[in-house]
Enzyme design. Structure first.
Site, mmCIF file in Angstrom:
data_model
loop_
_atom_site.group_PDB
_atom_site.id
_atom_site.type_symbol
_atom_site.label_atom_id
_atom_site.label_comp_id
_atom_site.label_asym_id
_atom_site.label_seq_id
_atom_site.Cartn_x
_atom_site.Cartn_y
_atom_site.Cartn_z
ATOM 1 N N ASP A 8 10.879 5.116 5.664
ATOM 2 C CA ASP A 8 9.645 5.227 4.889
ATOM 3 C C ASP A 8 8.504 4.836 5.830
ATOM 4 O O ASP A 8 8.304 3.650 6.123
ATOM 5 C CB ASP A 8 9.699 4.299 3.675
ATOM 6 C CG ASP A 8 8.392 4.303 2.880
ATOM 7 O OD1 ASP A 8 7.560 5.195 3.110
ATOM 8 O OD2 ASP A 8 8.218 3.412 2.032
ATOM 9 N N LYS A 69 -1.586 6.617 9.053
ATOM 10 C CA LYS A 69 -1.081 7.629 8.124
ATOM 11 C C LYS A 69 -2.212 8.286 7.332
ATOM 12 O O LYS A 69 -2.096 9.440 6.920
ATOM 13 C CB LYS A 69 -0.074 6.985 7.166
ATOM 14 C CG LYS A 69 0.613 7.960 6.212
ATOM 15 C CD LYS A 69 1.676 7.240 5.406
ATOM 16 C CE LYS A 69 2.363 8.136 4.392
ATOM 17 N NZ LYS A 69 3.436 7.433 3.654
ATOM 18 N N GLU A 173 8.613 11.108 -1.220
ATOM 19 C CA GLU A 173 8.872 9.725 -1.598
ATOM 20 C C GLU A 173 9.411 9.603 -3.031
ATOM 21 O O GLU A 173 10.332 8.808 -3.277
ATOM 22 C CB GLU A 173 7.608 8.897 -1.396
ATOM 23 C CG GLU A 173 7.269 8.737 0.084
ATOM 24 C CD GLU A 173 5.841 8.299 0.351
ATOM 25 O OE1 GLU A 173 5.121 8.014 -0.628
ATOM 26 O OE2 GLU A 173 5.446 8.235 1.524
ATOM 27 N N ASP A 198 3.922 6.576 -7.783
ATOM 28 C CA ASP A 198 4.013 6.057 -6.416
ATOM 29 C C ASP A 198 2.629 5.740 -5.862
ATOM 30 O O ASP A 198 1.887 6.632 -5.453
ATOM 31 C CB ASP A 198 4.715 7.096 -5.528
ATOM 32 C CG ASP A 198 5.004 6.572 -4.125
ATOM 33 O OD1 ASP A 198 4.559 5.454 -3.808
ATOM 34 O OD2 ASP A 198 5.671 7.280 -3.362
#
Length: 412
Positions: A8, A69, A173, A198
């Site tokens: 992850d 990211k 995810e 999420d």
């Protein structure tokens, strides 16, 4: 021993897990922590990654990179990038309409890409897994937000290539979270509608998954790749700026070191407010030798973040509307991502879907990596997971969604 690796690659923290001996387990780092801060820094002749980079960030603000990211696969002229740059303590430059980071590496001025920074994090995680498992790691499943576009996915693959990692598959995810929840809890997925909520450090997505006749189908997905826990930190920083100027006699924009210190302390206060009604910020010698002290109540934090909560609620409403569903149609809500711990968010979801439907599966910051490791094992047709595969624990996507898990050749 055979181990299958899942990663992850998070905005604020990363996590790596392995599936071996019939179990998916998170691999602890050198600090005995399950997560590694997504920080990379250059100090003198050293390159620091993870906790070591975070620990020296206050004294090395221009050469400490975080939130890579949020930049990966994006265009420099993206309006979201302009907003991100305002809160950065490092220099972001424009090269061919791509955001890149300008810093000093080993005594020389360098320009690094978000892919290169992400590759350094992936290399750290790979080495962490190799040391723990005493195995050479060359491939992994890597997760991405469901709402990542093709450019962001390609950039993630490029980062893995730099890190010399073969990507078995990029998976969403939410998919990984459901896999981990399903196996860990032995949940009988039969004609259920699952909403995966999420909210990580830098991205947010919601996915509705339907199970029928042992096949999982993504009904709808939506989200925002520029919304996450970091935005709550920035909101708290903005609120405190006038008080900083009042107590310290100087404004934040004049000191990058002060900005970094306040950002980290705001993050800690936010975490404190998840379990307490007040969060304390106490920073010695923030600016010009002046201390800064402030106490933030949970009510105040929720008030100054009200528009962020409303944005999140709007996405929940939109996905239900687009899927032509009512809250009562959802069988349970699975929380993923560290920012899903914010009480206001959990309370809002419980109010909409019902107290018993909102599920916390262990630590929401670890579940995605564990699911990715399970996915890796499924793809590699692990004998250990044969019984699970025969139960039909695989996903089928609609035409607008990337297929995540391979079909089983023989379902009988």
């Amino acid at each position: 021993m055979v181990a299958y690796i899942g990663i992850d690659l998070g905005t604020s923290a990363c996590c790596v897990a392995s599936y071996c001996d019939g179990e998916a387990q998170v691999i602890l780092n050198e600090d005995e922590s399950p997560t590694t801060p997504s920080y990379v820094a250059f100090s003198g002749n050293q390159r620091l990654i993870g906790s070591a980079a975070l620990e020296q960030a206050n004294e090395n603000v221009g050469n400490t990179i975080y939130d890579a990211k949020r930049f990966i696969g994006r265009k420099f002229d993206d309006p979201d990038i302009a907003d991100l740059i305002k809160s950065c303590t490092f220099e972001v430059v424009n090269e061919d309409n791509k955001p890149k980071f300008k810093l000093v590496c080993f005594g020389e001025e360098k320009i690094l890409t978000p892919e290169q920074i992400s590759a350094m994090l992936l290399t750290k995680l790979k080495e962490q897994a190799e040391k723990s498992l005493d195995l050479k790691i060359s491939e992994a499943v890597i997760t991405v937000p469901a709402y990542f576009n093709s450019e962001q996915r390609e950039a993630t693959l490029a980062a893995a290539k730099i890190a010399k990692l073969d990507v078995i598959r990029l998976i969403h995810e939410p998919t990984a979270a459901i896999l981990a929840h399903g196996l860990d809890k032995n949940f009988e997925f039969e004609e259920k509608l699952i909403l995966v909520f999420d909210l990580g450090g830098g991205t947010f997505d919601i996915t509705i998954v339907k199970c029928k006749n042992e096949v999982f189908t993504v009904v709808k997905t939506t989200g925002d790749s520029a919304l996450g826990g970091r935005d709550f930190d920035s909101r708290l920083m903005s609120f405190l700026e006038p008080e900083v100027a009042k107590q310290c006699g100087k404004g934040l924009p004049e000191s990058k070191i002060a900005m970094m210190k306040l950002m980290e302390n705001c993050k800690q206060a936010k975490h404190q407010l998840s379990s307490e009604t007040n969060g304390k910020i106490d920073i010695p010698e923030l600016i010009n030798g002046n201390d800064f002290n402030e106490t933030i109540s949970r009510a105040r934090f929720e008030a100054i973040s009200d528009d962020l909560f409303k944005r999140i609620e709007k996405y929940v409403e939109e996905i239900l509307e687009e899927a032509k569903l009512q809250p009562d149609n959802i069988d349970f809500v699975l929380l993923v991502g560290g920012s899903s711990k914010i009480p206001k968010i959990r309370e809002s979801l419980k109010e909409k879907f019902g107290q018993q439907k909102v599920i916390y599966n262990g630590d929401p910051e670890q579940i995605v990596a564990r699911g990715a490791a399970i996915q890796a094992a499924l793809i590699k047709k692990s004998a250990e997971l044969k019984s699970v595969v025969l139960k039909g624990l695989f996903f089928e996507a609609d035409t607008n969604f990337l297929r995540d898990i391979s079909y089983v050749e023989n379902k009988s």
